[in-house]
Write an enzyme that holds these catalytic residues in place. Structure first.
Site, short mmCIF file in Angstrom:
data_model
loop_
_atom_site.label_atom_id
_atom_site.label_comp_id
_atom_site.label_asym_id
_atom_site.label_seq_id
_atom_site.Cartn_x
_atom_site.Cartn_y
_atom_site.Cartn_z
N ASP A 346 1.41 -1.20 2.32
CA ASP A 346 0.45 -0.23 2.80
C ASP A 346 1.14 1.12 3.03
O ASP A 346 2.23 1.18 3.60
CB ASP A 346 -0.16 -0.74 4.12
CG ASP A 346 -1.15 0.22 4.74
OD1 ASP A 346 -2.22 0.45 4.13
OD2 ASP A 346 -0.85 0.74 5.83
N GLU A 382 0.90 1.39 -2.09
CA GLU A 382 0.09 2.60 -2.09
C GLU A 382 1.06 3.78 -2.13
O GLU A 382 1.83 3.96 -1.17
CB GLU A 382 -0.75 2.68 -0.82
CG GLU A 382 -1.94 1.77 -0.79
CD GLU A 382 -2.78 1.99 0.46
OE1 GLU A 382 -4.01 2.00 0.36
OE2 GLU A 382 -2.19 2.14 1.55
#
Length: 695
Positions: A346, A382
């Site tokens: 993330d 990400e």
């Protein structure tokens, strides 16, 4: 009550609570504490023994208690300066979780006691709170290194990235409403027979699971009667989230992984190392903040405040060697103990941040690259955070894969009918080479998706023009406003047959584009079923029917199409090459490996690429240079992406003994393959794929 115990010096390694068969060694890092107190609790959660760790090697405090066994409950209290203006927030009245704890008993119960400052005071976090937080805190649990789990010769599938089909899912959300699953919402349910049957039938090769590290239920959500559903507020990087354990033991996760592996499916964990659930300077003191705030977090120029590149209040300080060590130890623990096959990070740009900004050669990336365990598993992230210069799509080093949000936005926009997107779609279909083709990176580095947990589902992308997040309690102000969505004429659910047919075709078009593109495709769980969240594009707090996948009422024809397009990709190696296609001549026959054609069969010109009214793209893809073994299987694939009116396409003349076969058509997916010997009629708003093969 304070007990008298004879604690031995112990050792500084390994960090955490280590049971050796005769007792437990405790070791914990804190560079700036002046005293570290180990707190032991009885089975009722009462604090029975407090004992200061007697030794300190470097900045690791440690001690050994003979006679302790697995199952022992514990926590810490750290003493030191409470000077927020200098970055220190020690408060021995607050029970702290061990960052290396392998199991937690539950979640913090929100009260004033879990804050290091007096929440009622005028100057807020500059005050000092003396209320004891132990009764409001979960406890750490000593766990044996060997629980006797029988892995039964488990072997990781080791599916190449070029053959990987990712499926992003939530443990509870995917299973809670399945009609044939026992213990729904659990790790066991996720790998139950009905789920394995569904995923293998679809052709999924890897399940990417939303966070299962222990996480915090945010106080503001609890006050609204909501909860942290997605789990992006980690508070323990070694402890599994207890709410998904139906039996309370880590063996349930091992059984889940073993069953997935037995079905040929890899397990990818979504991990959150960019921040913790302690929030900003007004957040609670649960672990890292109280153990050594100045070391664990990146602090602002005024160290009372936190650098907030995550957008959630704080950012972990990966430049500190012990914080970096914790992250690496955590990753290795999940690979070696639970046999997971990789990770999706993330806001991964935060992990590459230094004092000078993002650095693809930062200590974090270099440490993973040389690690003998982590360098061999799948790594995806990400490539952004919300800080300055945080958007780094294409900038990560090998062997990382990156989630490509440009693919999502431009594919959605193309099928919505936005002008001027043909050239951008061509870039996405060919693997986003402009972003990724450098430093020896493969085409699989682009993790392509049209939907993920964060945003509209596929059904909602074609059913809503606007987000509808009222249930989140923020007056619909949360979530993205730009969704590149289109309701096809009616907002929300409808029985209008023309609208529902258009929505179904557009969903087929987007998934066909995803599976026909170079790169690594990722599907969102439930999209194959037509799952809707009622237009909520930020269901992070909806642990209910909004966030859960609906299994009943799925369209069997659409489900069959999803399987068909996945199998089509798996059957044709041209679609999953590691090397980028650049219209260069191939080594095997001197013919270029990529052609962009017009409907009359001629090649696209610069003027054609710049035409804002063009609504179709025709790609002829061939085997990349150096892979002659594919030539005997197939010579070329032609994909027609038509977001405009019906087309007549002149196919290039095949070489002698070869013929074009139309194999896929989103306008009529039930139609079987057939040979094409004349101009091809392509329906409006459709995708057609043809194979050139021996007659």
């Amino acid at each position: 009550m304070t007990g008298n115990v004879a604690i031995r010096p112990g050792r500084a390694y390994p960090l955490g609570a280590d049971y050796d068969g005769e007792g437990v060694n405790f070791a914990i890092f804190s560079q700036h504490a002046t005293r570290m107190t180990l707190c032991l609790f009885d089975d009722d959660g009462n604090e029975a023994i407090n004992v200061a760790l007697p030794e300190r090697d470097g900045h690791v405090w440690h001690g050994y208690l003979p006679g302790l066994k697995p199952g022992q409950l514990y926590g810490y209290r750290a003493s030191g300066p409470y000077r927020p203006d200098e970055g220190h927030r020690f408060n021995p009245h607050k029970l702290l979780l061990d960052p290396y704890a392998r199991r937690l008993t539950g979640h913090p119960r929100w009260s004033a006691s879990v804050f290091g400052y007096d929440v009622t005071a005028k100057h807020s976090d500059l005050t000092f709170d003396t209320r004891d937080s132990a009764q409001a805190m979960p406890k750490c649990v000593v766990v044996a290194k060997d629980d006797g789990f029988d892995w039964q010769d488990d072997r990781p599938p080791e599916t190449p990235m070029s053959e990987t089909i990712l499926y992003e899912a939530h443990v509870k959300g995917l299973t809670m409403q399945h009609p044939r699953i026992d213990r729904p919402g659990s790790y066991a349910a996720l790998a139950s027979d009905p789920m394995l049957e569904h995923l293998t039938w679809l052709g999924i090769t890897a399940i990417q699971i939303l966070p299962i590290h222990a996480f915090v239920n945010d106080e503001h959500l609890i006050e609204k009667g909501l909860t942290n559903y997605w789990g992006y507020q980690s508070i323990g990087f070694f402890a599994p989230e207890p709410r998904y354990m139906s039996g309370g033991q880590e063996a349930e996760i091992k059984e889940m992984v073993r069953r997935f592996h037995g079905a040929g499916i890899e397990v990818i964990l979504d991990v959150v190392y960019n921040h913790t659930g302690e929030g900003n300077h007004l957040g609670p003191t649960l672990s890292f903040r109280g153990l050594d705030n100045l070391s664990y977090y990146r602090l602002a120029e005024s160290p009372r405040y936190y650098i907030n590149d995550s957008g959630t209040g704080n950012s972990l300080n990966t430049e500190h060697p012990m914080v970096l060590r914790m992250i690496l130890d955590s990753l290795r623990y999940w690979v070696e103990t639970f046999h997971v096959d990789g990770f999706r990070f993330d806001l991964a740009a935060s992990l590459g941040r230094t004092a000078h900004g993002f650095d693809r050669n930062s200590a974090f990336f270099q440490a993973i690259r040389q690690d003998p365990v982590l360098s061999r598993v799948k790594l995806m992230g990400e490539p952004w955070d919300v800080g300055p210069g945080g958007y780094q799509l294409g900038a990560f080093p090998n062997p990382w894969g990156e989630h490509n949000d440009r693919f999502r936005d431009q594919v959605r926009g193309f099928w919505r009918g936005d002008p001027g997107l043909v050239a951008r779609l061509a870039n996405r279909v060919s693997g986003s080479a402009v972003r990724f083709d450098h430093d020896g990176r493969p085409a699989t580095a682009s993790v392509n998706f049209v939907t993920c947990h964060d945003g509209f589902t596929l059904m909602d992308t074609v059913s809503y023009n606007q987000k509808h997040n009222e249930a989140n309690g923020e007056n619909n102000a949360d979530g993205h406003d730009h969704n590149a969505s289109d309701n096809c004429g009616i907002e929300g659910p409808t029985s209008n047959e023309a609208v529902t047919a258009l929505r179904a075709r557009r969903r087929r078009n987007m998934l066909a584009t995803l599976l026909l593109s170079q790169g690594t495709p990722m599907l969102l769980a439930g999209d194959e079923l037509g799952n809707s969240q009622g237009g909520n594009n930020n269901a992070y707090c909806q642990d209910n029917e909004i966030g859960w996948v609906t299994w009943e009422g799925a369209d069997p024809a659409f489900l069959d199409f999803v399987r068909q397009i996945i199998q089509f990709r798996k059957s044709h190696p041209i679609l999953r090459q590691k090397r980028f296609l650049h219209a260069r001549e191939r080594l095997i026959d001197g013919v270029p490996d990529l052609f962009w054609r017009k409907s009359n069969g001629s090649l696209m010109t610069e003027e054609d690429w710049q035409d804002p009214e063009r609504r179709h793209l025709i790609a002829e893809m061939r085997t990349a240079s150096g892979t002659p073994e594919y030539a005997a299987l197939e010579y070329a694939i032609m994909a027609v992406f038509n977001a405009g009116e019906a087309l007549t396409v002149d196919l290039p003349s095949p070489r002698e003994g070869w013929i074009w076969y139309r194999e896929l058509d989103t306008a009529d997916p039930s139609l079987g393959p057939f040979a094409v010997t004349k101009p091809l009629e392509v329906h409006a708003n459709s995708v057609v794929a043809l194979i050139l093969r021996k007659a």
